[in-house]
Design a protein around this motif. Structure first.
Motif, PDB file in Angstrom:
ATOM      1  N   ILE A   1       0.819  -1.096   0.058  1.00  0.00           N
ATOM      2  CA  ILE A   1       0.104   0.043  -0.168  1.00  0.00           C
ATOM      3  C   ILE A   1       0.731   1.245  -0.095  1.00  0.00           C
ATOM      4  O   ILE A   1       0.572   2.275  -0.599  1.00  0.00           O
TER       5      ILE A   1
ATOM      6  N   ASP B   1       4.974   3.139  -4.095  1.00  0.00           N
ATOM      7  CA  ASP B   1       4.741   3.850  -5.248  1.00  0.00           C
ATOM      8  C   ASP B   1       4.871   2.878  -6.657  1.00  0.00           C
ATOM      9  O   ASP B   1       4.653   3.414  -7.521  1.00  0.00           O
TER      10      ASP B   1
ATOM     11  N   PRO C   1       0.103   0.174  -9.054  1.00  0.00           N
ATOM     12  CA  PRO C   1      -0.898   1.564  -9.116  1.00  0.00           C
ATOM     13  C   PRO C   1      -2.101   1.541  -8.144  1.00  0.00           C
ATOM     14  O   PRO C   1      -2.512   0.321  -7.453  1.00  0.00           O
ATOM     15  N   GLU C   2      -2.781   2.635  -8.214  1.00  0.00           N
ATOM     16  CA  GLU C   2      -3.855   2.447  -7.318  1.00  0.00           C
ATOM     17  C   GLU C   2      -5.015   1.662  -7.760  1.00  0.00           C
ATOM     18  O   GLU C   2      -5.643   1.098  -6.869  1.00  0.00           O
ATOM     19  N   THR C   3      -5.267   1.667  -8.769  1.00  0.00           N
ATOM     20  CA  THR C   3      -6.423   0.883  -9.456  1.00  0.00           C
ATOM     21  C   THR C   3      -6.135   0.730 -10.891  1.00  0.00           C
ATOM     22  O   THR C   3      -5.427   1.589 -11.322  1.00  0.00           O
TER      23      THR C   3
ATOM     24  N   THR D   1      -3.300  -4.306  -7.173  1.00  0.00           N
ATOM     25  CA  THR D   1      -3.567  -2.814  -6.979  1.00  0.00           C
ATOM     26  C   THR D   1      -3.409  -2.342  -5.622  1.00  0.00           C
ATOM     27  O   THR D   1      -3.666  -3.482  -4.519  1.00  0.00           O
ATOM     28  N   LYS D   2      -3.186  -1.172  -5.207  1.00  0.00           N
ATOM     29  CA  LYS D   2      -3.318  -0.556  -3.760  1.00  0.00           C
ATOM     30  C   LYS D   2      -4.895  -0.848  -3.259  1.00  0.00           C
ATOM     31  O   LYS D   2      -5.147  -1.145  -2.160  1.00  0.00           O
ATOM     32  N   ALA D   3      -5.780  -0.757  -3.923  1.00  0.00           N
ATOM     33  CA  ALA D   3      -7.274  -1.035  -3.854  1.00  0.00           C
ATOM     34  C   ALA D   3      -7.542  -2.394  -3.335  1.00  0.00           C
ATOM     35  O   ALA D   3      -8.110  -2.580  -2.436  1.00  0.00           O
TER      36      ALA D   3
ATOM     37  N   PHE E   1     -10.964   5.282   0.401  1.00  0.00           N
ATOM     38  CA  PHE E   1     -10.232   5.319  -0.926  1.00  0.00           C
ATOM     39  C   PHE E   1     -10.902   5.012  -2.088  1.00  0.00           C
ATOM     40  O   PHE E   1     -10.707   5.308  -3.426  1.00  0.00           O
TER      41      PHE E   1
END
Length: 184
Positions: free
Chosen positions: A101, A104, A107-109, A123-125, A183
């Protein structure tokens, strides 16, 4: 029965973490080039998969042995690992998801720029959602002192496997659920 195949996936991820490095010439047209950015993403993906696989084991079997080194299958003590406690399992899995999480490299999503080749990558999600799920399990009566028989279960050395009830775990679970929902 998923015990052995999940540990094989964990071992493969650990081997990747130990041996992957950037290779090739960035100016060549070769398919064998791996940049440091790609390597860092692959390392975070491997950590995600280790955490996900331990979470799967935790859901299926409760606390299980945590293997932090690449084990040699020819070692006569290869299968002689003590079970981790619930709190050790949760801390280890949470730590791995936390690394993913806070990185960097992941990716977030993938929904913003949907590409089929990216659809199955962590992904971070996903890490936030699985971290929240982990803490809901950790706070539940099953893993948080809700059963006398479980609380009395100990390892070979006498250390308890299941903790006594801790209502603070519900606060942690709520915090991680709120983090994920905000988020999302």
């Amino acid at each position: 029965h998923r015990w052995s195949c999940i540990y094989a996936y964990i071992r493969q991820s650990m081997i990747l973490l130990e041996h992957i490095k950037p290779v090739g010439d960035p100016n060549s047209l070769s398919d064998t080039y791996l940049s440091s950015v790609q390597v860092e993403r692959m390392k975070m993906e491997a950590k995600f998969f280790i955490a996900y696989n331990y979470l799967s084991l935790f859901e299926l079997y409760g606390p299980v042995p945590i293997i932090k080194e690449i084990a040699d299958p020819n070692d006569p003590n290869f299968t002689d690992y003590p079970r981790a406690s619930v709190d050790e399992m949760v801390a280890y899995i949470d730590g791995l998801f936390g690394e993913v999480i806070n990185s960097d490299a992941i990716p977030e999503t993938t929904f913003a720029k949907y590409a089929l080749s990216e659809a199955v990558r962590p992904t971070k999600a996903a890490a936030l959602a699985l971290r929240a799920r982990l803490w809901v399990y950790a706070a539940s009566p099953l893993f948080n002192g809700g059963y006398t028989e479980a609380v009395q279960t100990v390892n070979y050395d006498g250390t308890p496997i299941f903790p006594a009830s801790n209502p603070e775990k519900w606060k942690t679970a709520k915090q991680h659920l709120e983090t994920f929902l905000n988020f999302a």
